[in-house]
Design a protein around this motif. Sequence first.
Motif, PDB file in Angstrom:
ATOM      1  N   VAL A   1      18.071   6.561 -45.827  1.00 32.16           N
ATOM      2  CA  VAL A   1      16.806   7.156 -45.423  1.00 32.16           C
ATOM      3  C   VAL A   1      16.648   8.469 -46.174  1.00 32.16           C
ATOM      4  O   VAL A   1      17.506   9.339 -46.126  1.00 32.16           O
ATOM      5  N   SER A   2      15.541   8.536 -46.891  1.00 30.11           N
ATOM      6  CA  SER A   2      15.324   9.698 -47.743  1.00 30.11           C
ATOM      7  C   SER A   2      13.998  10.340 -47.351  1.00 30.11           C
ATOM      8  O   SER A   2      13.163   9.717 -46.702  1.00 30.11           O
ATOM      9  N   ASN A   3      13.806  11.571 -47.764  1.00 30.07           N
ATOM     10  CA  ASN A   3      12.532  12.226 -47.458  1.00 30.07           C
ATOM     11  C   ASN A   3      11.474  11.900 -48.515  1.00 30.07           C
ATOM     12  O   ASN A   3      10.441  12.524 -48.570  1.00 30.07           O
ATOM     13  N   ARG A   4      11.732  10.912 -49.348  1.00 32.05           N
ATOM     14  CA  ARG A   4      10.744  10.463 -50.334  1.00 32.05           C
ATOM     15  C   ARG A   4      10.659   8.947 -50.284  1.00 32.05           C
ATOM     16  O   ARG A   4      11.625   8.256 -49.967  1.00 32.05           O
ATOM     17  N   THR A   5       9.493   8.427 -50.587  1.00 31.94           N
ATOM     18  CA  THR A   5       9.298   6.983 -50.527  1.00 31.94           C
ATOM     19  C   THR A   5      10.055   6.274 -51.649  1.00 31.94           C
ATOM     20  O   THR A   5      10.152   6.802 -52.759  1.00 31.94           O
TER      21      THR A   5
ATOM     22  N   ASN B   1       5.959   6.594 -46.447  1.00 33.78           N
ATOM     23  CA  ASN B   1       7.290   6.113 -46.801  1.00 33.78           C
ATOM     24  C   ASN B   1       7.584   4.958 -45.849  1.00 33.78           C
ATOM     25  O   ASN B   1       7.714   5.169 -44.647  1.00 33.78           O
TER      26      ASN B   1
ATOM     27  N   ASN C   1      10.691   5.203 -43.171  1.00 39.11           N
ATOM     28  CA  ASN C   1      10.702   6.043 -41.961  1.00 39.11           C
ATOM     29  C   ASN C   1       9.305   6.450 -41.480  1.00 39.11           C
ATOM     30  O   ASN C   1       9.177   7.192 -40.518  1.00 39.11           O
TER      31      ASN C   1
ATOM     32  N   GLY D   1       7.303   8.432 -42.753  1.00 38.70           N
ATOM     33  CA  GLY D   1       6.966   9.809 -43.129  1.00 38.70           C
ATOM     34  C   GLY D   1       6.076   9.861 -44.353  1.00 38.70           C
ATOM     35  O   GLY D   1       5.631   8.841 -44.869  1.00 38.70           O
TER      36      GLY D   1
ATOM     37  N   PRO E   1       8.238  15.136 -49.616  1.00 41.09           N
ATOM     38  CA  PRO E   1       8.311  16.256 -48.663  1.00 41.09           C
ATOM     39  C   PRO E   1       7.309  17.359 -48.970  1.00 41.09           C
ATOM     40  O   PRO E   1       6.932  18.123 -48.089  1.00 41.09           O
ATOM     41  N   THR E   2       6.866  17.417 -50.217  1.00 42.09           N
ATOM     42  CA  THR E   2       5.980  18.517 -50.621  1.00 42.09           C
ATOM     43  C   THR E   2       4.510  18.121 -50.716  1.00 42.09           C
ATOM     44  O   THR E   2       3.643  18.988 -50.720  1.00 42.09           O
TER      45      THR E   2
ATOM     46  N   PRO F   1       2.502  17.832 -45.862  1.00 41.80           N
ATOM     47  CA  PRO F   1       3.868  17.574 -45.352  1.00 41.80           C
ATOM     48  C   PRO F   1       4.758  18.813 -45.399  1.00 41.80           C
ATOM     49  O   PRO F   1       5.580  19.023 -44.500  1.00 41.80           O
TER      50      PRO F   1
ATOM     51  N   ALA G   1       6.357  20.498 -42.120  1.00 41.09           N
ATOM     52  CA  ALA G   1       7.808  20.687 -41.991  1.00 41.09           C
ATOM     53  C   ALA G   1       8.142  22.129 -41.617  1.00 41.09           C
ATOM     54  O   ALA G   1       9.108  22.389 -40.914  1.00 41.09           O
TER      55      ALA G   1
END
Length: 351
Positions: free
Chosen positions: A216-220, A255, A258, A260, A264-265, A339, A343
């Motif tokens: 699981v990453s914070n990017r797709t 993504n 998850n 999200g 992240p940016t 995002p 955050a």
Amino acid sequence: MAVATAQADPKHNIKNARAAYYDKIGKYHLTPLWEVLKGLVTPEPKTQMVPALWKFDDVEKLMIEAGDVITAEEAERRVLVLENPGDPGKSRVTNSLFAGIQLIMPGEIADAHQHVASAIRFMLKGRGAYTAVEGEKSSMEHGDFIITANWAPHDHGNPGKEPVMWLDVLDMPTINHFQASFSNHFDEKMQNVNHEDGDSFERYATGVLPDGDLAVSNRTPVINYPYAKMKPILARLKKTGDIDKRHGARVRYANPVNGGPVLPTMGAWLALLPKGFKGEPYRSTDGTVFACAEGRGTTVIDGKSFDWKVNDVFVVPPWKRYQHNAAEESVLFSISDRPAQEALGIWREGN
Ligand SMILES: [Fe+2]
């Protein structure tokens, strides 16, 4: 005599005394907060950025001229920066985002490299080009949304017959704000491709996931969200009346692992505005770049009207009120730093 007058005027005296004091502490790299506090802690967002629109017809003409004055190889990337008129010379469209229009002529390639700044492409005009990201060579069609995340190796090419242009948006100003930029060029001009076109979308974004433990990453993990797959979803929302009064029938690129944001940016959305749509006013703290994928309309930003049609790009600065009107059924792509703000717990919206 002059000295006597100054002594008789306490206001004048204190001004001189303060100036002398500020001068003195300046030598110690100190400065009084009380002189700047109001500009630092504002009661609501303030921005030097202004609303602006770039007409694709103008940009296209000027971009083709760029093909005469510099080769893709010389330029490395043949991009015209969409520079916010409120903040010239900074290569940015909002404080956190860079935007540009990239041209790649038939037969050209843009060498493989990687950088900390994440990039997205939103395909505007032309067919036959590709972007290769992390081993997947993705063809690019009008309206496709292509992602090159932080440090992902990528290169572009145009083996087709026509010039191809797309919108680039990068979080470069955010990365440079943190002064955390790295980049690297590969010796090979093109990276090795070991995944078929569309692989990451089919693998991750069609309701199934590869079995087993997924990182699981914070990017797709998806490289390309094709317009041909997104548009029918907007049509479904419209059909069932799932139309937001401010944004239209809108989806958020997600993504799939998850739920999200894609990065992240930066977050992105695609919205269908039915013909005659008159959106309710809206504002949020994320300055937003819009690109028109289909249709024609007007967006009123901070009291000023901006007419748009296919492939035009416009920017709404943070906390500026805007309102969309569609003269015909239209599709608007949008991207912002929401995002990142979410955050940090600072994102706000209003009307
Ligand atoms: Fe790049």
